[in-house]
Design a protein around this motif. Structure first.
Motif, short mmCIF file in Angstrom:
data_model
loop_
_atom_site.label_atom_id
_atom_site.label_comp_id
_atom_site.label_asym_id
_atom_site.label_seq_id
_atom_site.Cartn_x
_atom_site.Cartn_y
_atom_site.Cartn_z
N UNK B 75 0.83 -1.21 0.00
CA UNK B 75 0.00 0.00 0.00
C UNK B 75 0.87 1.26 0.00
N UNK B 76 0.40 2.30 -0.67
CA UNK B 76 1.15 3.56 -0.71
C UNK B 76 1.02 4.30 0.60
N UNK B 77 1.97 5.11 1.04
CA UNK B 77 3.30 5.25 0.49
C UNK B 77 4.25 4.20 1.08
N UNK B 78 5.14 3.70 0.28
CA UNK B 78 6.10 2.71 0.78
C UNK B 78 7.51 3.03 0.31
N UNK B 79 8.48 2.43 0.97
CA UNK B 79 9.88 2.65 0.66
C UNK B 79 10.51 1.28 0.41
N UNK B 80 11.37 1.20 -0.60
CA UNK B 80 12.04 -0.07 -0.90
C UNK B 80 13.51 0.05 -0.53
N UNK B 81 13.99 -0.91 0.22
CA UNK B 81 15.40 -0.94 0.62
C UNK B 81 16.01 -2.22 0.06
#
Lengths: 167, 142, 319
Positions: B75-81
């Motif tokens: 789901x927004x907002x998300x961060x990818x590491x």
């Protein structure tokens, strides 16, 4: 289960053992393989590290009179091969582990060392001279004669060596 | 609203990793020495709860479809590491016929944490950087 | 009339109950962290989590029953809110006067589990389906023991005739001493603690959800955003409700007539129960599903029946 309970109660009484890392100091082992440090004054730009790097992180490129030694950490696997195989000992792995970088920094997250060429005093050709640590490995006793020969380019060195032989 | 950035839920997916990075992630989560729960993080069992996605491993051909599915489910907002060298740039597995990486091909990677495996402190650094980016993303959304 | 609305919306139900329950869950997380030697989150961590989840996007699976999927969480949440309004808090709040609220309690306590079952069933995920079947079995396993404990207490208080008024149960214990210190009720007390762990799905009964190695997040797997937040609040409220039920059933003693001191005593008793839950959480591993059901069908049920027999014997005057 009683063993677990004993450990749990002991933990409760002793208090947490958490490293205060993002806010405080942390323990770093001496021999941790972190970022590289390239000593440009010792390096001879031989290319062994580039040849030996399994992930292709090291790239040496010639720009005008300067050899640019670039290490891109985003593909480096910190194996330490470059340090092991470096004939001069110019590459050392430090214990700096701060590798997190953002999207903007991705391709700028590098270590750059510039190895400049020197001019031969006899003929004026540009070349990278052999450095003292390399010579120390090859010859048991270093005298002034060898040190003088180091300053010459390979062609002039050959000539000088032959001249010395037939004098 | 900046207080809500103190509760990131983490989800990790292994895309053919050698398990080294997964062990380091488990270390950051479970070992008392590197406790991520004090930063408010929590490992979740479903990508639909997650705010920060941690990807390990070069994306192998077999795992690619699952990764794409998981990326759709966030789901927004998300961060990818990207944790480890493999998802960042495929590292030593680059140009292999079985590798479909790096992760940049499928999603905008916000933070890279190279290392083979990265140190737990480096992962915590990466999560801290991801939190800042997440804060900005929340602001931009409003 | 206005007092009722305040009781429902602000204290002890509504706002107070939600905030207090969320803080209790965070405190349990802190306690588990400390028992494992970690620092743990801040004491208001779960409140932040809930605020964040309400701000997140809500995703609905393609194959899910849209309406049921969205509104299943409300079912359990409203049930728990009503229950807190109903239950008396010894020395603090007298509850809604009714002669059969023990039966209402038994009915309403099943609501969260039922809402999980409906929500999980509507979400069309195989993980959720497995989790729902486990939740159903788990509910059947602990509910029977819980009902026998409730009947035991009702018979004991009414001296042979069933008294199903929680107010009367509290008053009886205030006069004759708490059941916690009555040896005839000790098996039932142990059974109640086991049922409590099973109802809250804390280890060793973490079978149906948060069981990452087995079925990931179980029935919560497809939920996100606001419905997930409601589920989290529901499970937190369930913890609060069960701790109030524990105090009504076994330990309703008050310190003095003063409302404020009684309130602090109520919070202390809740935290003592929380300490027990935290210690079991930190020291026990989870049962495998079948082991868990077998244990739940054997141990708490037998303990509750022992207590029932002891109480019946004492009513007949044999002990």
């Amino acid at each position: 289960m009683s063993g677990f309970l004993k450990i749990a109660i002991r933990n409760l009484l002793k208090g947490p053992v958490t490293d205060p890392y993002p806010f405080g100091k942390t323990f770093i082992p001496e021999k941790l393989r972190g970022k590289l440090k390239v000593d440009a004054s010792i390096c001879t730009a031989c290319g062994t590290c580039q040849e030996v790097c399994p992930s292709g992180a090291i790239y040496i490129k010639k720009e005008n009179d300067v050899y640019v030694h670039t290490t891109w950490y985003n593909t480096c696997c910190f194996c330490g091969n470059c340090e092991f195989f470096c004939p001069t000992g110019a590459i050392k792995l430090t214990n700096d582990f701060h590798t997190a970088n953002t999207k903007e920094e991705k391709f700028k997250f590098v270590t750059i060392a510039a190895i400049s060429e020197k001019e031969c005093p006899v003929c004026g050709n540009k070349f990278v001279p052999a450095t003292l640590p390399l010579i120390e490995k090859s010859y048991p006793h270093i005298n002034d004669e060898i040190k003088n020969l180091m300053k010459l380019c390979p062609e002039c060195r050959k000539k000088a060596a032959f001249e010395r032989l037939y004098q | 609203m900046s207080i809500i950035t103190r509760s990131p839920f983490l989800f990790r997916i292994n895309t053919g990793s050698c398990n080294g990075c997964d062990v380091e992630l488990a270390t950051t989560a479970m070992i008392p020495r590197y406790d991520v729960e004090r930063l408010g993080c929590r490992y979740t069992g479903s990508p639909k709860h997650a705010d920060i996605l941690l990807v390990t491993g070069p994306i192998t051909a077999r795992s690619k479809s699952y990764l794409v599915e998981v990326l759709d489910e966030l789901p927004n907002p998300f961060v990818v590491v990207a944790v480890g060298t493999c998802p960042t740039s495929c590292g030593i597995f680059r140009d292999s016929y079985a590798i479909e990486g790096p992760l940049d091909k499928y999603v905008q990677v916000d933070v890279n944490v190279p290392g083979c495996p990265p140190r737990p402190q480096a992962i915590i650094d990466g999560v801290a950087k991801a939190l800042e980016i997440w804060k900005q993303k929340i602001r931009n959304q409003k | 009339m206005s007092a009722n609305i305040i009781n429902f919306l602000i204290f002890p139900g509504g706002v107070f109950a939600v905030l207090f329950a969320l803080i209790l869950v965070s405190l349990e997380r802190i306690l588990v962290a400390r028992l494992q030697g970690r620092i743990g989150p801040v004491f208001y961590q779960n409140i932040i989590d809930i605020v964040k989840l309400f701000n997140k996007e809500t995703l609905i699976p393609k194959d899910a029953k849209d309406f049921v999927f969205k509104f299943a969480p409300l079912f359990g949440f409203s049930g728990m809110l009503v229950l807190i309004y109903f239950l008396p808090i010894p020395g603090v709040y007298s509850g809604v006067k009714g002669d059969y609220d023990l039966i209402i309690l038994i009915y309403f306590l099943a609501l969260p589990a039922i809402s999980y079952i409906i929500g999980g069933g509507a979400s069309s995920s195989p993980y959720a389906a497995i989790s729902v079947s486990r939740e159903l079995k788990l509910m059947l396993a602990y509910e029977s023991a819980f009902i026998i404990i409730a009947i035991t207490i009702a018979l004991y208080v009414g001296d042979g005739k069933g008294v199903f008024s929680l107010k009367k149960i509290v008053d009886y214990q205030l006069q004759h001493g708490a059941f916690l210190f009555d040896w005839k009720m000790w098996p039932a007390f142990v059974a109640f603690l086991i049922v409590l762990l099973a109802a809250l799905e804390k280890p060793p009964f973490e079978i149906a959800h948060h069981n990452d190695a087995d079925i990931m997040d179980g029935y919560l797997i497809e939920y996100s955003g606001a419905p997930l937040a409601l589920f989290e609040i529901t499970s937190a409220l369930k913890l609060l409700v069960l701790s109030i039920v524990f105090q009504i059933f076994f330990w309703p003693s008050t310190l003095s007539g003063d409302l404020f001191i009684n309130f602090l005593w109520f919070i202390l008793k809740t935290i003592i129960l929380l300490g027990f839950i935290g210690i079991t959480h930190a020291t026990f591993a989870s049962y495998r599903a079948d082991q868990g059901f077998k244990f739940l069908l054997k141990v708490p049920l037998v303990l509750a029946i022992i207590s029932l027999i002891l109480v019946l014997l004492s009513i007949k005057g044999l002990i």
